[in-house]
Design a protein around this motif. Structure first.
Motif, short mmCIF file in Angstrom:
data_model
loop_
_atom_site.label_atom_id
_atom_site.label_comp_id
_atom_site.label_asym_id
_atom_site.label_seq_id
_atom_site.Cartn_x
_atom_site.Cartn_y
_atom_site.Cartn_z
N THR A 61 -1.04 7.84 -8.15
CA THR A 61 -1.78 7.96 -6.89
C THR A 61 -3.04 7.11 -6.88
O THR A 61 -3.75 7.08 -5.88
CB THR A 61 -2.14 9.43 -6.62
N GLY A 62 -3.34 6.44 -7.99
CA GLY A 62 -4.50 5.55 -8.01
C GLY A 62 -5.29 5.64 -9.30
O GLY A 62 -5.32 6.69 -9.96
N ILE A 63 -5.89 4.51 -9.69
CA ILE A 63 -6.81 4.46 -10.82
C ILE A 63 -8.22 4.59 -10.24
O ILE A 63 -8.69 3.71 -9.51
CB ILE A 63 -6.65 3.14 -11.60
N LEU A 64 -8.87 5.69 -10.54
CA LEU A 64 -10.14 6.05 -9.87
C LEU A 64 -11.35 5.61 -10.69
O LEU A 64 -11.30 5.53 -11.91
CB LEU A 64 -10.19 7.56 -9.64
N ALA A 65 -12.44 5.35 -9.97
CA ALA A 65 -13.72 5.01 -10.60
C ALA A 65 -14.65 6.21 -10.53
O ALA A 65 -14.92 6.73 -9.44
CB ALA A 65 -14.36 3.82 -9.88
#
Length: 494
Positions: A61-65
Motif C-alpha cells: 500500500t506504499g512506502i511511507l516517510a
C-alpha cells in the motif's frame, strides 16, 4: 598445470560460446527484450503474475516517510503538508504518490528500468508544494550513442541515451518528446529529442555489473522458456479439442450389394454436402448392424499422463528465474508443509527487503522527498530550519503479515522486553508510525476516562514493562476485555 575445468576447451565445453562483452555491449538488443517482456506481461499468466507479485510485495500500500523529529507541532505540519502533496503529485492526475510507487515497481520489474521526471510547477497552480512527478517508460530514452549532437557541450558524450560530462558524471537524459510506440515516426535524431538535466530525472533500475547504464527485464532469462511452455500448452489444448471431435466409421459391403437401411437411425442413409454417407449417433442408441457391416471408432490422443508433472516442473523453473517462490506464483501448495512455507516466504521477504532498501528507497523515495522539501522551502511553505528537519525521516515499507500470529507477536514482545529491539522499531516493522500509535493510545485512554468506562487495568501491560508472570494467554484475554494502556514510565526487565 593446475587450472579450472571451466577454463578448458575440451569436448564438453567446445560448443560453449562465451563472448567477452562489457556490461553495456552485453545488453545489445535490449529493446527486443523489452518488447518480448511486455508481450509476455500482456499474454502469459506467469509473467503477469510475477510482475504483480513483485510490485505487491515491494510496495504494497506504499512506502511511507515517518519524520524523526520530536517537535510535535512541526511533525504534524510536515506530515500534513506531505500527505496533501501526495494526493496531487501525479503529473497525469491519475494516481497518488503510493500508486506511482506501485506503477514504478511494475515497470521496473517488467522492462528492467523506469524513469521519473521531476516537474516543477508555478506557485499559482495551487499545489501543496510546486512539484509533480511524471513516470516515463524505459522506451522514452533511446539507446543512442554519440559524441556529437546539437547542443552537446564540449567534452560531453551520450551513451545509451544518457549524457555524461568530461569526468563521467551523468549530466542529462535525452528523452523522446512522445512515446516512440505511439508516435507516427520512430526517428531518434537528436532534433527529435529533449535534453533533461540529470538532477530532474530519477532512473530506477538494478545494475547487475559495474558500469551498467541501463536495466534489463527481470524476465530476460525466462522469456524463451515462457514461449516454449506456452507453445507446448497450446499444442496440448488443440490436441484435446481434436480429441473432442469423437467419430466412428461404418464399413459396408462392396458396391453392387443390396442396399440396407442405416444401421443406427433405421432410415435411409444420410449424406453430407459432398455426398458421403453420414451415420448420426444419438444418446442411448443400441442398434444391430446389417450383415456385412462393421463399426470402427476413432482413437483420439489424450493429454498424456505426464502433462501435469511436466507443466509443474517448467513453472518451477520460471518461478526460480523470476525470483518468485513457485507456491506464491501459482498458488500450488501441494506437499508443502507449514514449516517449509515459512522458510520459503522468509527467504523471499529478505529478497524484497534488499530491493526495497537498495533500489526503491535510495533511487526513488529519498530523492522525491528531497525534491519535495526543496520545492516547499523555495515556495515559502517551509523555513530553512524546517527544510532540514523535513529530510530527517525513517522509511517504512508496508509491514508483513504474521505467519503465525500468536508465536510471532509473543516473539516480538520478548525482543522488546529483552532490549534487543525498541518498541518504535517493532511498530515501524509493521509499517505504522510509533508517534501516531502512541497518540492513539493516549486518545483512547482519555476518551475512556471521560466516558467513565471501568476497564480492567494492568500497569505492566505496556510494551517494555511486561513481566514474565503475565502469560501470553492472560495478555490476550486482558486485551480482549479492553485493557487501559498504562502511561507509566517504561523500564526494561532485568
Amino acid at each position: 598445470m593446475a587450472r579450472y575445468d571451466s577454463a578448458g576447451n575440451g569436448r564438453r565445453l567446445i560448443g560453449w560460446a562465451t563472448p567477452d562483452s562489457g556490461p553495456n555491449r552485453a545488453i545489445a538488443g535490449l529493446q527486443n527484450i523489452r518488447n518480448r517482456a511486455r508481450d509476455a506481461g500482456r499474454n502469459e499468466w506467469a509473467a503477469k503474475g510475477a510482475r504483480s507479485r513483485w510490485a505487491t510485495n515491494l510496495v504494497g500500500t506504499g512506502i511511507l516517510a515517518r519524520p524523526k523529529i520530536a517537535d510535535t507541532a512541526l511533525r504534524a505540519k510536515l506530515i500534513a503538508l506531505w500527505d496533501d502533496w501526495s494526493e496531487e503529485c501525479d503529473a497525469d492526475g491519475v494516481l497518488d504518490l503510493y500508486g506511482l510507487q506501485a506503477l514504478v515497481a511494475r515497470n521496473w520489474i517488467e522492462a528492467g528500468e523506469v524513469f521519473v521526471r521531476l516537474r516543477p510547477r508555478r506557485l499559482e497552480d495551487g499545489l501543496a508544494a510546486p512539484l509533480q512527478l511524471q513516470v516515463l517508460e524505459a522506451e522514452m530514452v533511446p539507446l543512442l550513442d554519440t559524441d556529437s549532437a546539437p547542443g552537446l557541450a564540449p567534452g560531453h558524450s551520450i551513451r545509451s541515451g544518457i549524457e555524461f560530462d568530461a569526468i563521467g558524471r551523468r549530466a542529462a537524459y535525452w528523452f523522446h518528446r512522445n512515446h516512440p510506440g505511439d508516435a507516427t515516426t520512430t526517428s531518434i535524431g537528436t532534433a527529435d529529442l529533449a535534453c533533461v538535466p540529470a538532477d530532474q530525472v530519477l532512473h530506477i533500475y538494478e545494475p547487475e555489473r559495474p558500469g551498467q547504464l541501463r536495466g534489463v527485464s527481470e524476465f530476460a532469462a525466462i522469456l524463451p522458456k515462457l514461449r516454449g511452455i506456452g507453445n507446448y500448452d497450446d499444442a496440448v489444448l488443440h490436441r484435446q479439442e481434436i480429441a473432442n471431435l469423437f467419430t466412428f466409421f461404418v464399413t459396408r459391403p462392396p458396391e453392387g450389394a443390396t442396399p440396407t437401411p442405416d444401421p443406427l437411425s433405421g432410415g435411409l442413409v444420410e449424406t453430407g454436402p459432398d455426398g458421403v454417407p453420414i451415420a448420426p449417433l444419438e444418446p442411448g442408441t443400441g442398434q444391430e448392424l446389417a450383415p456385412g457391416e462393421d463399426v470402427k471408432f476413432s482413437s483420439p490422443p489424450d493429454a498424456g499422463t505426464n502433462y501435469g508433472d511436466y507443466m509443474r516442473n517448467q513453472h518451477q523453473y520460471v518461478a526460480a528465474g523470476s525470483g518468485i517462490p513457485y507456491e506464491l506464483l501459482t498458488g500450488d501448495l501441494r506437499d508443502v508443509s507449514d514449516r517449509a512455507l515459512r522458510v520459503i516466504l522468509l527467504e523471499f521477504r529478505r529478497h524484497c527487503q534488499q530491493r526495497q532498501w537498495h533500489i526503491l528507497i535510495p533511487q526513488l523515495c529519498r530523492k522525491i522527498r528531497r525534491a519535495w522539501a526543496k520545492s516547499a522551502w523555495l515556495a515559502g511553505r517551509l523555513t530553512q530550519a524546517e527544510f532540514r528537519h523535513a529530510l530527517q525521516v525513517e522509511w517504512a515499507p508496508q509491514g508483513w503479515d504474521y505467519l503465525h500470529p500468536v508465536q510471532d507477536v509473543d516473539a516480538r514482545i520478548k525482543e522488546v522486553r529483552a532490549g534487543l529491539k525498541t518498541r518504535s522499531a517493532a511498530i515501524l516493522e509493521k509499517g505504522d508510525d510509533p508517534w501516531a500509535v502512541e497518540a492513539e493510545m493516549a486518545a483512547d485512554n482519555a476518551r475512556a476516562d471521560a466516558l467513565g468506562l471501568k476497564l480492567e487495568s494492568d500497569p505492566r501491560a505496556n510494551g517494555n514493562c511486561m513481566h514474565e508472570d503475565v502469560s501470553p494467554s492472560a495478555r490476550s484475554s486482558s486485551i480482549e476485555k479492553g485493557v487501559r494502556i498504562s502511561s507509566a514510565t517504561r523500564t526494561y526487565d532485568q
